[in-house]
Design an enzyme around this catalytic site. Structure first.
Site, short mmCIF file in Angstrom:
data_model
loop_
_atom_site.label_atom_id
_atom_site.label_comp_id
_atom_site.label_asym_id
_atom_site.label_seq_id
_atom_site.Cartn_x
_atom_site.Cartn_y
_atom_site.Cartn_z
N LYS A 69 0.80 -1.23 0.00
CA LYS A 69 0.00 0.00 0.00
C LYS A 69 0.83 1.28 0.00
CE LYS A 69 -4.38 -1.50 0.29
NZ LYS A 69 -5.52 -1.01 -0.49
N ASP A 115 -8.98 0.06 5.96
CA ASP A 115 -9.14 -1.24 6.58
C ASP A 115 -7.85 -1.67 7.26
OD1 ASP A 115 -11.81 -1.89 5.92
OD2 ASP A 115 -11.22 -2.38 3.88
#
Length: 374
Positions: A69, A115
């Protein structure tokens, strides 16, 4: 919870899929600790699937973080700040110069819903640039993932409900001093999520380099997990135009917003909150900016139960790869639908393990390992 299912994509139009970008890769090469992550052979997984080979891109250690990410978060943060400060995208301003300019200006903070992994990566970028970060998380996030974000120096706000509720809360916080860096898009908010997708071009480019150099087989099947769709869009951009490669999109049965949208013929929100153990995929609405590439690029969508993700985690760990619940989802989709997908010995499979063990207690429970937090 619905049963696992396989949905052939009636919207497939691979010529409509966008292209990878090169600018983000040059940027990432300038960052501290950048190096290409490995692609590992998974012989036990290949034997279980009955295919010629399985290779996994291992994103468990990417620039000091346990997931890929940081690639999207760093590029989107950089581009968002350049735009906010009035600089051209090709200005050539580096991170050190950007940090100095930010220090001399009014206070700014980065805001994001997550998340887990994306928010932690945004918080890391805030720290690198001397900014504060405010990260919104759903109420069911495990403590270890919350603590990992807080360790980066971010303020963490726990939002009642699921990921979509955290997204709505993040949008409410946007103002002159709060820049939202999200990996999903909504009406009127598309540029930062598009930069997130562009940031993932770096990872896909690394894989293509390995294939083109003959270091790994040209894949006949690429399986990619789907949350809001940003990662899946980057995979589509890299592989949809490659002749002889099938793309399989994978979602939890409890968070199948992309599959439901494909079945409906357009973006659909599914009821939430989503509670899969594949926490990074617990999304109820596809990203507006990712939808065109994902809906056009994938041949098939499959959904999987949590138990399949755990089976995939064990199988990958047996081959020496530490993959978290969301990281193992691509392989889980193939394990759950091997026969229906028609996999055979002539197939060469590529999966991307998008995270390491971000919930170590659960990883140890599932695999029987004895990992400890670093």
């Amino acid at each position: 919870m619905s049963e696992p299912r396989l949905v052939p994509n009636p919207l497939v139009a691979k010529g409509a899929v966008g292209s990878l970008v090169g600018e983000s890769r040059a940027f990432h090469r300038s960052m501290p600790d950048y190096r290409p992550t490995p692609v590992a052979a998974l012989p036990a997984a290949a034997a279980r699937l009955g295919v010629g080979s399985v290779y996994a891109k291992d994103e468990s250690r990417r620039m000091g973080m346990p997931s890929f990410k940081i690639l999207g978060a760093s590029w989107a943060t950089y581009r968002s700040l350049l735009a906010h400060l009035g600089h051209r995208a090709d200005s050539g301003i580096g991170l050190a110069e950007l940090r100095a300019e930010l220090a001399a200006g009014p206070d700014l903070r980065l805001v994001s819903a997550t998340d887990g992994n994306h928010g932690r990566a945004v918080a890391r970028m805030a720290g690198l640039l001397g900014l504060s970060a405010h990260i919104l998380v759903p109420e069911d996030m495990v403590r270890e993932r919350i603590d990992a974000i807080a360790v980066e120096g971010a303020e963490v706000e726990i939002v009642s409900g699921g990921y979509d509720d955290a997204i709505r809360r993040s949008a409410e916080l946007a103002d002159a001093r709060s820049l939202v860096v999200s990996d999903t898009s909504w009406e009127g908010y598309v540029e930062p999520p598009s930069w997130v997708i562009d940031g993932y071009s770096t990872m896909i480019g690394e894989i293509l380099d390995e294939i083109d150099a003959g270091n790994i087989p040209r894949p006949t099947v690429v399986a990619a997990q789907i949350g809001v769709g940003a990662f899946a869009a980057a995979v589509a951009r890299g592989f949809a135009g490659r002749t002889g490669t099938r793309l399989v999109g994978v979602e939890p049965t409890d968070a199948d917003c992309m599959t439901a949208s494909v079945e409906a013929g357009g973006i659909t929100t599914i009821p939430g909150p989503q509670r899969s153990n594949m926490a990074g995929l617990n999304c109820g609405t596809p990203s507006v900016i990712a939808w065109p590439d994902v809906s056009s690029g994938y041949d098939t969508f499959v959904t999987v139960a949590d138990s399949a993700a755990e089976e995939a985690m064990r199988l990958m760990f047996g081959d020496g790869l530490v993959s978290g619940e969301s990281g193992a989802a691509g392989l889980a989709g193939l394990l759950s639908h091997t026969g229906a997908l028609g996999l055979g010995p002539d197939d060469h499979v590529l999966v991307i393990s998008t995270e390491g063990a971000t919930d170590i207690a659960n990883f140890n429970r599932v695999t029987g390992a004895a990992l400890v937090a670093e």
